[in-house]
Scaffold this active site. Structure first.
Site, PDB file in Angstrom:
ATOM      1  NE  ARG A  27      -4.098  -1.677   2.497  1.00 29.79           N
ATOM      2  CZ  ARG A  27      -4.189  -3.003   2.532  1.00 29.79           C
ATOM      3  NH1 ARG A  27      -3.112  -3.757   2.451  1.00 29.79           N
ATOM      4  NH2 ARG A  27      -5.372  -3.593   2.633  1.00 29.79           N
ATOM      5  CG  ASP A  49       3.017 -11.337  -2.841  1.00 35.10           C
ATOM      6  OD1 ASP A  49       3.385 -12.080  -3.772  1.00 35.10           O
ATOM      7  OD2 ASP A  49       1.982 -11.538  -2.168  1.00 35.10           O
ATOM      8  CG  ASN A  92      -0.828 -16.273  -6.617  1.00 35.52           C
ATOM      9  OD1 ASN A  92      -1.892 -15.703  -6.891  1.00 35.52           O
ATOM     10  ND2 ASN A  92      -0.780 -17.427  -5.975  1.00 35.52           N
ATOM     11  NE  ARG A 122      -5.626 -15.022  -5.102  1.00 30.98           N
ATOM     12  CZ  ARG A 122      -4.713 -14.394  -4.373  1.00 30.98           C
ATOM     13  NH1 ARG A 122      -3.434 -14.422  -4.733  1.00 30.98           N
ATOM     14  NH2 ARG A 122      -5.068 -13.726  -3.294  1.00 30.98           N
ATOM     15  CB  SER A 169     -11.205 -10.076  -1.930  1.00 28.68           C
ATOM     16  OG  SER A 169     -10.034  -9.375  -1.581  1.00 28.68           O
ATOM     17  CD  GLN A 171      -5.969  -8.263  -1.568  1.00 26.79           C
ATOM     18  OE1 GLN A 171      -5.890  -8.445  -2.779  1.00 26.79           O
ATOM     19  NE2 GLN A 171      -5.222  -8.899  -0.703  1.00 26.79           N
ATOM     20  CG  ASP A 316      -3.982 -13.594   5.222  1.00 25.69           C
ATOM     21  OD1 ASP A 316      -4.861 -14.256   4.611  1.00 25.69           O
ATOM     22  OD2 ASP A 316      -3.338 -12.673   4.689  1.00 25.69           O
ATOM     23  CD  GLU A 344      -1.762 -16.160  -1.157  1.00 23.02           C
ATOM     24  OE1 GLU A 344      -2.916 -16.321  -0.684  1.00 23.02           O
ATOM     25  OE2 GLU A 344      -1.044 -15.191  -0.868  1.00 23.02           O
ATOM     26  CG  HIS A 400       2.712 -17.089   1.570  1.00 17.82           C
ATOM     27  ND1 HIS A 400       2.725 -15.917   2.275  1.00 17.82           N
ATOM     28  CD2 HIS A 400       1.479 -17.121   0.984  1.00 17.82           C
ATOM     29  CE1 HIS A 400       1.586 -15.270   2.110  1.00 17.82           C
ATOM     30  NE2 HIS A 400       0.821 -15.980   1.326  1.00 17.82           N
ATOM     31  NE  ARG A 401      -0.800 -15.243   4.952  1.00 16.91           N
ATOM     32  CZ  ARG A 401       0.201 -14.474   5.387  1.00 16.91           C
ATOM     33  NH1 ARG A 401       1.053 -14.933   6.281  1.00 16.91           N
ATOM     34  NH2 ARG A 401       0.352 -13.249   4.927  1.00 16.91           N
ATOM     35  CE  LYS A 426       1.415 -14.843  -3.125  1.00 16.42           C
ATOM     36  NZ  LYS A 426       0.695 -13.742  -2.535  1.00 16.42           N
TER      37      LYS A 426
END
Ligand code: DC
Length: 656
Positions: A27, A49, A92, A122, A169, A171, A316, A344, A400-401, A426
């Site tokens: 951001r 990212d 991604n 996505r 989302s 976002q 997350d 993801e 990644h998570r 990521k």
């Protein structure tokens, strides 16, 4: 495919300095680009990212210059990107493609945005629908509703409110909010659905405000950006640590003893995911908040409680709780997590599949997940412990998570394999090193000079297949480096920077300083005396702290030296104080010297050792003494192999 084999782990404690927040980094980069003036951003996250965002901004002509480690200067273009036509690859990175799409759609240029195959699955339709309502030219060049996208110049008209969905989302709303001030006109966004992940919108509004743009919010329903506002650079900004990344370490502390402290977030954080700590607290974990840290410890009872909770506000970090559920005392339910399905990977389905490999029973719904871990035979124990299936090979789905969450499973005391561990790049390229620094077993060995601790420590390390840290050699190297640089050994301000930047490498038993073999040179009497002087300087000890902690790696570490168990690794798995009578030590040294063909006097050696013991025991910084939690091994009557066996017995008992 690459695999990482995690050893069985039993205890977590230590300190982690978090990498910068992904949400804030991306951001800030975009807002700095959309602003008038130059912004300096420090502590930016260095990951896939953020690189996607940096590359895209450079491609559209924004001046982005690296000015140090994780520090960038961004020359704002006030939303008028100098390059009017470009192809942009978004990998991604959802935090890059969504807000960039909106900003580019209002910029008057022609751009094509695409990503990895998963990115093309996505959704982005709710954002595009919002943008089309104000006349932008945004087209799908693949499947409707999904990237890739083509953007063209268009005439923008802000008649009436933009109606947007917020249930897939958050976002999409973030993207609209950040881009609309570029029009200079009043803009209104009305949500047509419930808004999910609200704390992320708070991050957006908070950062917009730092760039001078105010948004009026009526509940979570209607957002008004008053006319005539422009983004202006605030000058210097710092990115706080990543609160989602913090969740793995805090969970480790809650599961396996602790305390584990994460630095870079705290009471002042603007990230919603710091609330993860509150959720851990509901499971019984003991949490401490500071201005710039959060610390987690296991419950007093050592057992986490099962839970049934709504995690819409921390989508997350909630993944971490799905794995933490394995360590609780019952069935756990995670609710209101539908957004997992469009991340993801489909995280609900992936999580269910992988948790089952560890022995859990998992039920899965559209927006919920229930986890029950298998347990030992209830007939044999009052409260049977969870039983983890050893050697599970966890798939990570390029997410990644998934990789980071499942590292916690090794704390169940079983080996765990993580497939494709590099997907953590990521958001956290050094994740597994940081995880090792709080979970890898440490055997701390201290003792007086000539007690044989160095030899014993090295052999114990070899037996266990562990790494070995001879911390005394770092003080010896510091003394040598100071003498070579002509810095007085009591000049604290002069010696500490040398310790902090010691150009030392350890290669198969040889020790190099700036490439020069100094293995013998650091063992002279002059350097022994010198190292004892520099070791008494607090700034030197502080400078060597991080370096010593970085030796804590899988599968484990044997660390030998004065404050290994007290300061450097206070949570060490086993602490040993190795000693022998002064007479025995003098005799060993005498034999060593004679064997090397050197002349020696046993009485002088004994006196020398006794004087050194007294000096070491009396000094104010890290004095020589057996700490309360260290086990004593008196090697006076023991040979080397017997001493090694005695230490191994202690280690094996501690690791049960
Ligand atoms: O273990 P050694 O003799 O190589 O250590 C050299 C000097 O450094 C000695 O004076 C003890 C000191 N030292 C220390 O203060 N803290 C450590 N962790 C290791 C060594």
């Amino acid at each position: 495919m690459e695999q990482l084999n995690l050893p069985p782990l039993f205890h977590a404690s230590g300190v982690v300095r978090l990498p910068g927040s992904k949400s804030i980094s991306n951001r800030m980069l975009l807002l700095a680009a959309l602003a008038e003036g130059t912004t300096e951003i420090r502590d930016l996250l260095d990951s896939d990212d953020t690189r996607v965002m940096l590359d895209a901004l450079q491609k559209v002509g924004v001046g982005v210059t690296a000015i140090g480690t994780n520090a960038y200067r961004v020359d704002g273009c006030a939303g008028r990107f100098p390059v009017k036509d470009a192809d942009l690859f978004m990998g991604n990175a959802g935090t890059a493609i969504r807000p960039l799409t909106a900003a580019l759609a209002l910029s008057g240029g022609s751009y094509r945005l695409s990503g990895v195959p998963r990115m093309h699955e996505r959704p982005i339709g709710d954002l595009v629908d919002g943008l089309l309502q104000i006349g932008t030219d945004v087209r799908y060049t693949g499947n409707p509703g999904f990237p890739p996208l083509a953007i063209g110049p268009a005439t923008i008209s802000l008649q009436g409110p933009i109606r947007a969905r917020g249930d897939v989302s958050s976002q999409f709303l973030t993207a609209l909010l950040m881009a609309l001030p570029l029009t200079g006109e009043q803009a209104v966004i009305e949500m047509t659905t419930e808004l999910i992940s609200k704390p992320y919108i708070e991050i957006t509004l908070n950062l917009m405000a730092r760039f001078g743009v105010r948004v009026e919010r009526e509940g979570w329903q209607r957002f008004t950006i008053p006319a005539g506002q422009r983004y202006c650079s605030p000058g210097l900004l710092h990115v706080e640590g990543d609160a989602s990344s913090a969740s793995y370490f805090l969970a480790a502390g809650a599961i396996a003893g602790g305390p584990v402290r994460v630095e870079g977030i705290g009471r002042q954080s603007i990230q919603g995911d710091v609330r993860f700590a509150d959720e851990l607290e509901k499971l019984g974990a003991r949490i401490t908040w500071g201005d710039n840290f959060i610390e987690a410890r296991a419950p007093e009872s050592d057992k986490l409680r099962a839970f049934d909770l709504d995690f819409n506000h921390i989508p997350d970090a909630a993944m971490t709780l799905a794995v933490a559920a394995l360590f609780t005392d019952g069935r756990c339910v995670l609710r209101n997590i539908a957004s997992w399905r469009v991340k993801e990977t489909d995280r609900i389905s992936a999580m269910a599949t992988e948790l089952r490999k560890l022995g859990a029973t998992v039920e899965e719904g559209g927006d919920w997940l229930a986890v029950s871990m298998s347990r030992g035979d209830p007939a044999n124990a009052v409260s049977p412990a969870p039983t983890f299936v050893p050697n599970a090979a966890i798939d990570t789905y390029d997410d990644h998570r998934m990789a980071m969450c499942f590292s916690l499973a090794a704390l169940g005391g079983v080996p765990v394999t993580i497939n494709d561990p590099k997907c953590v790049a990521k958001t956290f390229p050094d994740y597994f090193d940081a995880f090792a620094e709080v979970t890898a077993p440490v055997i701390a060995i201290d003792g007086p000079s000539a007690s044989g601790k160095g030899t014993v420590a090295e052999r114990v390390a070899a037996k266990l297949g562990y790494h070995y840290l001879d911390s005394g050699s770092l003080y010896r190297l510091t003394a040598l480096a100071a003498i070579r640089a002509g810095v007085a050994l009591d000049d604290e301000a002069g010696v500490a920077p040398l310790a902090a930047t010691l150009p030392a490498t350890f290669e198969g038993g040889r020790i190099l300083l700036s490439g020069d073999d100094v293995t013998e040179a650091i063992r002279t009497e002059e350097i022994s005396a010198g190292s004892s002087k520099v070791a008494a300087l607090p700034a030197v000890r502080a400078a060597l702290l991080d370096r010593q902690r970085a030796y804590r790696r899988f599968p484990g570490l044997v660390a030998d030296g004065r404050d290994m168990g007290s300061v450097v690794f206070p949570g060490a798995t086993a602490k040993v104080f190795l000693t022998a009578s002064a007479e025995a030590r003098a005799e060993r040294r005498y034999k060593q010297l004679i064997a090397k063909g050197m002349s020696a006097n046993i009485h002088a050696l004994l006196q020398d050792l006794q004087e050194r013991d007294a000096r070491d025991a009396q000094r104010s910084v890290a004095p020589l003494k057996q700490s309360d939690d260290a086990e004593l091994v008196d090697t006076t009557p023991l040979g080397i192999e017997e001493a090694v066996a005695a230490v191994m017995t202690i280690v094996e008992r501690q690791q049960m």
